[in-house]
Design a protein around this motif. Structure first.
Motif, PDB file in Angstrom:
ATOM      1  N   THR A 250       0.846  -1.191   0.000  1.00 37.45           N
ATOM      2  CA  THR A 250       0.000   0.000   0.000  1.00 37.45           C
ATOM      3  C   THR A 250       0.881   1.239   0.000  1.00 37.45           C
ATOM      4  N   GLY A 251       1.202   1.719  -1.182  1.00 36.27           N
ATOM      5  CA  GLY A 251       2.067   2.882  -1.285  1.00 36.27           C
ATOM      6  C   GLY A 251       3.509   2.587  -0.924  1.00 36.27           C
ATOM      7  N   VAL A 252       3.936   1.329  -1.020  1.00 39.28           N
ATOM      8  CA  VAL A 252       5.312   0.986  -0.681  1.00 39.28           C
ATOM      9  C   VAL A 252       6.227   1.314  -1.858  1.00 39.28           C
ATOM     10  N   ASP A 253       7.436   1.762  -1.551  1.00 44.21           N
ATOM     11  CA  ASP A 253       8.427   2.078  -2.584  1.00 44.21           C
ATOM     12  C   ASP A 253       9.608   1.124  -2.410  1.00 44.21           C
ATOM     13  N   GLY A 254       9.416  -0.109  -2.897  1.00 49.44           N
ATOM     14  CA  GLY A 254      10.458  -1.112  -2.810  1.00 49.44           C
ATOM     15  C   GLY A 254      10.208  -2.108  -1.701  1.00 49.44           C
ATOM     16  N   ALA A 255       9.977  -3.375  -2.070  1.00 48.29           N
ATOM     17  CA  ALA A 255       9.745  -4.432  -1.084  1.00 48.29           C
ATOM     18  C   ALA A 255      10.129  -5.766  -1.700  1.00 48.29           C
ATOM     19  N   GLU A 256      10.367  -6.770  -0.816  1.00 49.87           N
ATOM     20  CA  GLU A 256      10.622  -8.140  -1.240  1.00 49.87           C
ATOM     21  C   GLU A 256       9.696  -9.069  -0.474  1.00 49.87           C
ATOM     22  N   LEU A 273      -2.110  -1.227  -3.692  1.00 48.73           N
ATOM     23  CA  LEU A 273      -2.972  -0.081  -3.416  1.00 48.73           C
ATOM     24  C   LEU A 273      -2.152   1.189  -3.258  1.00 48.73           C
ATOM     25  N   GLN A 274      -2.826   2.309  -3.396  1.00 43.69           N
ATOM     26  CA  GLN A 274      -2.213   3.616  -3.146  1.00 43.69           C
ATOM     27  C   GLN A 274      -3.213   4.454  -2.360  1.00 43.69           C
ATOM     28  N   GLU A 275      -2.960   4.615  -1.054  1.00 41.73           N
ATOM     29  CA  GLU A 275      -3.884   5.361  -0.210  1.00 41.73           C
ATOM     30  C   GLU A 275      -3.387   6.768   0.096  1.00 41.73           C
ATOM     31  N   THR A 276      -2.070   6.987   0.059  1.00 48.35           N
ATOM     32  CA  THR A 276      -1.512   8.332   0.239  1.00 48.35           C
ATOM     33  C   THR A 276      -1.147   8.882  -1.136  1.00 48.35           C
ATOM     34  N   LYS A 277      -1.809   9.958  -1.516  1.00 48.12           N
ATOM     35  CA  LYS A 277      -1.643  10.491  -2.870  1.00 48.12           C
ATOM     36  C   LYS A 277      -1.167  11.935  -2.852  1.00 48.12           C
ATOM     37  N   ALA A 278      -0.516  12.333  -1.762  1.00 47.68           N
ATOM     38  CA  ALA A 278      -0.011  13.701  -1.655  1.00 47.68           C
ATOM     39  C   ALA A 278       1.129  13.926  -2.645  1.00 47.68           C
ATOM     40  N   PRO A 282       5.608   8.581  -4.469  1.00 43.22           N
ATOM     41  CA  PRO A 282       5.582   7.733  -5.655  1.00 43.22           C
ATOM     42  C   PRO A 282       4.430   6.741  -5.581  1.00 43.22           C
ATOM     43  N   PRO A 283       4.031   6.193  -6.720  1.00 44.36           N
ATOM     44  CA  PRO A 283       3.022   5.131  -6.702  1.00 44.36           C
ATOM     45  C   PRO A 283       3.595   3.864  -6.095  1.00 44.36           C
ATOM     46  N   CYS A 284       2.759   2.999  -5.636  1.00 46.32           N
ATOM     47  CA  CYS A 284       3.195   1.702  -5.128  1.00 46.32           C
ATOM     48  C   CYS A 284       4.006   1.005  -6.224  1.00 46.32           C
ATOM     49  N   GLY A 308      -5.232  -1.536  -7.350  1.00 42.55           N
ATOM     50  CA  GLY A 308      -5.954  -0.281  -7.215  1.00 42.55           C
ATOM     51  C   GLY A 308      -5.423   0.799  -8.143  1.00 42.55           C
ATOM     52  N   ALA A 309      -6.119   1.919  -8.146  1.00 45.92           N
ATOM     53  CA  ALA A 309      -5.733   3.056  -8.996  1.00 45.92           C
ATOM     54  C   ALA A 309      -4.444   3.700  -8.492  1.00 45.92           C
ATOM     55  N   ASP A 310      -3.747   4.374  -9.403  1.00 41.71           N
ATOM     56  CA  ASP A 310      -2.561   5.184  -9.092  1.00 41.71           C
ATOM     57  C   ASP A 310      -1.399   4.347  -8.563  1.00 41.71           C
ATOM     58  N   THR A 311      -1.300   3.108  -8.996  1.00 37.51           N
ATOM     59  CA  THR A 311      -0.194   2.235  -8.624  1.00 37.51           C
ATOM     60  C   THR A 311       0.635   1.916  -9.864  1.00 37.51           C
TER      61      THR A 311
END
Length: 360
Positions: A250-256, A273-278, A282-284, A308-311
């Protein structure tokens, strides 16, 4: 000229003490007299909640008998520690709080994280039961380890990391209960970075058993001004059974997500998902999913990934995973946003050794 030195008591710091506690009264007395480096050993028995400690470094609070831990029942919070670097909590039992079970924070000093905290062998249960109430809440901690803990039944998050860094959750067991809202299991948000969750077991652990990222008010990010909910999150060698999905990115920028066993999710395997859109966030994106086993029911899992949208799902990478729809093996091949490298699907992997244990 003669110089006279007035030799007052130029003593160094007062030596650390060990407090032996066997009642509510002796616990209260010990907490009032704490100094840096003290050890509080608590005998078996029932104890009152609402214990607050602030500004004590290198404190240890532990059970006298790890096999028969002290039990902190009810109230709003069992324990709250504010600005206690070097804290160790070991072998405590906490249950029935209407707010958070255990709360640890940086006292609002968001540019000065609290460092080197260990929570080990702690049991937390029946928190909430509804709403944003966490079994263990951690805000502004670095180099935090949560090891061999058991959490069952909670409202918001089983473990909530807000702006925590370089931290580890290992060997824990998370079990959902009917009647508890259990929005997420462990969650990493508000500027979290370099977090590892490994070798844990999840059973019916809510809507999002693990959430890498989330949604945080701008005033709560640590460090202030961070432009990511979470980054460099590692989820490895866990067993996740049940729950609405296995993990939500959810809005993560880099994961394994590597070497995990996922069994019987209720609706999806992953959510993107992308819940923080300020502005500036960056997008998820940039998630590697590799070397996992996914065993599911095609009757329940129509889509493996809820996007979800914006990812940016096109930045995900899938490698060497095994996928099996137990009720319909011929329909095991997943619908992914990118082509997987080296995956195996259903009957095609009949010779592959797969480990799919359920949580304890």
């Amino acid at each position: 000229m003669r110089v006279f030195l007035a030799l007052s008591l130029l003593a160094g710091p007062v030596a650390a003490a060990t407090h032996e506690v066997d009642s509510a009264a002796t616990l209260s007395a010990a907490l009032r007299s704490l100094k840096a480096g003290d050890v509080v050993k608590i005998a078996p028995g029932d104890y009152a909640p609402g214990n607050f400690v602030t500004g004590i470094a290198d404190l240890t609070i532990e059970a006298r008998d790890p096999k028969n831990p002290p039990y902190f029942k009810g109230g709003k919070e069992a324990w709250h520690f504010s600005r206690c670097p070097g804290l160790t909590l070991r072998h405590l039992k906490v249950s029935g709080q209407s707010g958070n079970g255990i709360n640890l924070d940086d006292g609002g000093e968001m540019e000065r994280p609290v460092v080197k905290v260990l929570i080990e062998g702690v049991e937390v249960s029946d928190i909430g039961p509804d709403g944003n109430f966490d079994a263990i809440k951690c805000s502004g901690l670095d180099d935090l380890t949560i090891r061999d803990c058991r959490i069952s039944g909670w409202g918001g998050q089983a473990i909530d990391f807000v702006g925590c860094h370089k931290s580890l959750i290992t060997g824990c067991v998370f079990t959902g209960k009917p009647g508890f809202s259990q929005h997420t299991g462990p969650q990493f948000k508000g500027g979290c970075e370099d977090i590892v969750i490994e070798k844990c077991r999840f059973k019916d652990a809510g809507e999002r058993p693990i959430q890498a990222g989330g949604s945080t008010g701008m005033d709560y990010f640590r460090p202030p001004g961070a432009k990511y909910e979470a980054r460099r999150i590692t989820v490895r060698e866990n067993t996740i059974e049940g729950g609405m999905c296995a993990t939500a990115f959810t809005g993560v920028d880099g994961a394994e997500f590597t070497g995990n066993t996922v069994k019987s999710p209720e609706k999806w395997i992953f959510r993107v998902l992308q819940e923080t859109k300020a502005e500036g966030f960056p997008p998820c994106r940039n998630v590697v999913i590799s070397g996992n086993s996914f065993v599911f029911q095609r009757a329940k899992v129509k889509d493996e990934i809820n996007i979800g949208a914006d990812t940016a799902p096109e930045t995900f990478r899938f490698e060497d995973n095994h996928w099996l729809a137990e009720d319909k093996p011929e329909a095991s091949t997943p619908k992914l946003p990118v082509v997987e490298k080296g995956g195996s699907y259903g009957k095609q992997a009949s010779g592959t050794k797969r480990k799919t244990p359920g949580p304890e």
